[in-house]
Design a protein around this motif. Structure first.
Motif: not given
Length: 466
Positions: A104-121
């Motif tokens: 993932l790092k070599r493909r330059k994917v930004t990994v964000v640690n945490g609980h994600g959720r969609l927002t209305a926008d």
């Protein structure tokens, strides 16, 4: 606010496959994961479970070494080393996790640690940080289903997730496995082969793999488990567990009446449910069905909100890592403006890594007849296969279901390395090959795959060894 071409919510097989595939196509990608990349498959499911199944296979092989001309020292009997098996399993998981993280790092994917959720926008919120993508892919995974009133304590009553991450210093002596599907059958196979007194309780009429493979194939596994010592009860209704000083009492009812079983541990393996709560679906206008799955157009994997897709266990498709991979490709191809090739869910490859292994693709004989096909069926047992005899693994068969004067409709097998033998039949089913197309091909001798070739030849009305 950070902008990306694609934001992926969830780092399991569907998520990391989408991220890697999109990045390889030149898209900027952020992937949100609250635990470790790899998801259930890598850390609690596919990989650790198969490592334990392999440990059971090695133990079984060593125990039978004398039959192959290998002597153990006098008075020495092999015994399971559960901590060592778990340590090796953990090493494999850690190595794969490091490899995936590095990729993932070599493909330059930004990994964000945490609980994600969609927002209305249309963005994804992660602990106060906002990620906006031109497209978003949901792959929030699944967790084990629970039985109401059966409290999971992680020690005496456990799920498959906990069984693959056990830190116990020894195996339980007595186990009850509730559920005879893929997960339950695999754990019953592990425990039985490692010498644990194992009872399998299944609510449906067939105790082992009641849904999925052809009955002829599933019955071979059932017979093998019974022969090795598994106690199997079909049509079993489990009551409220009773905890005692000496273990857990499991009451259940079958056609024979009411019974009680005392065990050291109960494994609840009745399937998995999607994780779609608390992901902001309602606020974002993403429709969730009555069972908790994200509603998608399977031709594109797009949800009810344009630009938001969903793949993997959170959608109502086969809960298989390789299906999640395929769905990720479909979704990303659509994001790229291409015409994706949808997954044909009726023909995906299925594998159960029990002893013996079970694998299939396409229709069962019963399904083909119910669908109105004029069906021709041929089977070939491994009992006469030279390679199977050399391995000492002759339980099993190949079964091919075809339309009369037409293509292969279903390919089912049970036996040694069925997981690796499957793909020839999978290609035949998906390419709608005639049995003769496969039968004319040469299969190496001696090999397990000869059983496939021999089965296909019999559709001509002629045969070699069968």
């Amino acid at each position: 606010m950070s902008d990306y071409d694609l934001v992926v919510l969830g780092g399991g097989p569907g998520g990391y496959a989408a991220a890697l595939y999109a990045a390889s196509a030149g898209l900027s990608v952020a992937m949100v994961e609250k635990e470790k990349v790899g998801g259930t498959c890598l850390h609690r499911g596919c990989i650790p479970a198969k490592a334990l199944l392999h440990a059971a296979e090695v133990f079984r092989t060593v125990s039978d070494a004398g039959a192959h001309g290998v002597k153990l020292p006098a008075g020495v009997e092999p015994e399971p080393d559960w901590p060592a098996a778990n340590q090796r399993k953990a090493g494999i998981v850690n190595q794969l996790h490091k490899g995936l993280s590095g990729l993932l790092k070599r493909r330059k994917v930004t990994v964000v640690n945490g609980h994600g959720r969609l927002t209305a926008d249309g963005a994804v919120s992660v602990d106060g940080q906002s990620l906006r993508g031109h497209a978003t892919i949901l792959c929030t995974g699944s967790v084990p289903r629970a039985i109401p009133g059966m409290e999971i304590d992680g020690r005496t009553v456990v799920t498959s997730d906990q069984s693959t991450n056990s830190d116990a210093d020894r195996l339980p002596e007595r186990v009850a496995v509730i559920g005879g599907g893929v997960i339950g059958a695999e754990f019953a196979s592990v425990y039985t082969d490692l010498g644990v007194s194992t009872t399998l309780l299944e609510a449906l009429p067939h105790g082992v793999l009641p849904i999925g493979p052809d009955r002829d194939v599933a019955d071979v596994l059932s017979q093998s488990l019974k022969k090795r010592g598994t106690s199997i009860h079909a049509d079993a209704r489990v009551g409220t567990l009773e905890h005692a000083d000496s273990g857990v009492v499991v009451p259940f009812e079958t056609a024979r009446g009411s019974e009680k079983l005392e065990v050291d541990q109960v494994l609840v393996s009745i399937g998995r449910r999607p994780v779609t709560e608390e992901i902001g679906a309602e606020e974002a206008g993403v429709r969730i069905d009555e069972r908790g799955f994200v509603d998608v157009d399977q031709a594109t994997m797009q949800t009810s909100r344009p630009g938001v897709y969903a793949v993997g266990d959170c959608v109502a498709t086969p809960g298989l890592a390789h299906v999640a991979y395929a769905e990720a490709v479909v979704a990303v191809d659509h994001v790229l403006g291409e015409q994706p090739v949808p997954v044909d869910y009726g023909k995906v490859p299925w594998v159960v890594y029990t002893h013996p292994e079970v694998a299939w693709s396409g229709m069962t004989e019963a399904e083909a007849r119910t669908a109105g096909y004029d069906v021709v069926v041929h089977k070939h047992a491994f009992a006469g296969n030279g390679r199977a005899m050399i391995l000492g693994e002759t339980d099993g068969l190949v079964k091919v279901v075809a339309q009369r004067d037409g293509p292969v409709l279903g390919f089912h097998l049970v036996g040694p390395w069925a997981s690796e033998l499957l793909h020839e039949g999978y290609l035949a089913v998906n390419w709608e090959a005639l049995p003769a197309d496969v039968g004319h091909l040469i299969h190496a001798h001696p090999s397990l795959s000869e059983a496939v070739g021999e089965t296909m030849i019999t559709f001509s009305g002629r045969s070699l060894h069968g």
